[in-house]
Design an enzyme around this catalytic site. Sequence first.
Site, short mmCIF file in Angstrom:
data_model
loop_
_atom_site.label_atom_id
_atom_site.label_comp_id
_atom_site.label_asym_id
_atom_site.label_seq_id
_atom_site.Cartn_x
_atom_site.Cartn_y
_atom_site.Cartn_z
N LYS A 188 0.58 -1.10 -0.33
CA LYS A 188 -0.17 -0.20 0.30
C LYS A 188 0.66 1.25 -0.12
CE LYS A 188 -2.28 -0.78 3.36
NZ LYS A 188 -2.23 -2.03 4.17
N ARG A 213 -10.01 1.44 8.65
CA ARG A 213 -9.72 -0.15 8.62
C ARG A 213 -11.13 -1.02 9.48
NH1 ARG A 213 -4.16 0.63 8.76
NH2 ARG A 213 -3.01 -0.80 9.95
N ARG A 215 10.17 -7.91 5.33
CA ARG A 215 9.98 -6.21 5.88
C ARG A 215 11.14 -6.29 7.87
NH1 ARG A 215 4.75 -2.70 6.45
NH2 ARG A 215 4.84 -3.27 8.03
N ARG A 246 10.82 -2.86 12.07
CA ARG A 246 9.90 -2.00 12.18
C ARG A 246 9.65 -3.14 14.21
NH1 ARG A 246 4.91 -0.79 8.84
NH2 ARG A 246 3.31 -1.26 10.66
N ARG A 276 -2.11 -8.09 13.65
CA ARG A 276 -2.48 -7.36 12.91
C ARG A 276 -3.39 -7.54 10.99
NH1 ARG A 276 2.12 -4.65 12.88
NH2 ARG A 276 3.03 -4.98 10.41
P1 AMP Z 1 0.19 0.19 9.01
O1 AMP Z 1 1.09 1.15 9.20
O2 AMP Z 1 -0.99 1.27 8.61
O3 AMP Z 1 0.49 -0.83 9.40
O4 AMP Z 1 0.19 0.80 10.90
C1 AMP Z 1 0.95 0.73 11.75
C2 AMP Z 1 0.13 0.75 13.27
O5 AMP Z 1 -0.89 2.08 13.38
C3 AMP Z 1 -1.61 0.30 12.95
O6 AMP Z 1 -1.00 -1.82 13.69
C4 AMP Z 1 -2.15 0.39 14.06
O7 AMP Z 1 -1.70 -0.29 15.38
C5 AMP Z 1 -2.32 1.71 13.48
N1 AMP Z 1 -3.11 1.90 12.69
C6 AMP Z 1 -2.73 2.49 12.05
N2 AMP Z 1 -3.54 3.22 10.99
C7 AMP Z 1 -5.02 2.88 12.20
C8 AMP Z 1 -6.41 2.87 11.89
N3 AMP Z 1 -6.37 3.56 10.57
N4 AMP Z 1 -7.38 2.99 12.86
C9 AMP Z 1 -6.27 1.85 14.16
N5 AMP Z 1 -5.17 1.88 14.27
C10 AMP Z 1 -4.28 2.37 12.77
#
Ligand code: AMP
Length: 186
Positions: free
Chosen positions: A13, A88, A127, A133, A144
């Site tokens: 993404k 989400r 990754r 990370r 996740r």
């Molecule tokens: P990502 O980089 O999109 O995988 O986001 C990393 C982490 O940020 C996720 O595992 C959540 O803990 C938090 N996060 C990101 N986007 C959201 C969202 N739309 N709603 C809630 N938590 C989020």
Amino acid sequence: MRLLIMGPQGVGKGTQAALLSKHYGIPAISTGDIFRYNIKNHTELGKEAQSYTDKGELVPDEVTSRIVKDRLAHNDTKNGWILDGYPRNAAQVQALDQMLEELGTPLDHAVALEADHDVLMDRMRKRAEQEGRADDTPEAIAKRLKIYEEQTAPLLETYKGRGELVAVNGVGDIDEISAKIIAQLG
Ligand code: AMP
């Protein structure tokens, strides 16, 4: 152009959001990046978010939706935006619908990137090795993915029902994938 970019973790993404951002000259807004920036800089928001992000859980909807609302009010969003990683869950779809209604700026498309489970797991493992990370532990990755399957994947049907969904195979050459998305967006 106002777009969502959706799909499971590891599908690419962020990569595609960056290419689309360049192509359309609009900002790519990643809620995950906003949380990581705040965690790194030890802000109040970062402290609140970290307990969730570390475990691979969702940060509470009110917090996340407020951040998106503030970000969409910035001047650089006049010609559009790409939201990466938001919404989400169903509550976030509702919050976004309301924001866009208030702003008078309807969504154009939700782009769904697709890939099968094994490809995603392989990418996530790589990754984790390369980027380190904090939330790329096996437990957080599994969490996740579960949240994605239970709460986020059903949203694709919502956007499909609205006639806004553009689904593209996320496996292959990144420039070709980007070209395919752009061709479908018209
Ligand atoms: P990502 O980089 O999109 O995988 O986001 C990393 C982490 O940020 C996720 O595992 C959540 O803990 C938090 N996060 C990101 N986007 C959201 C969202 N739309 N709603 C809630 N938590 C989020």
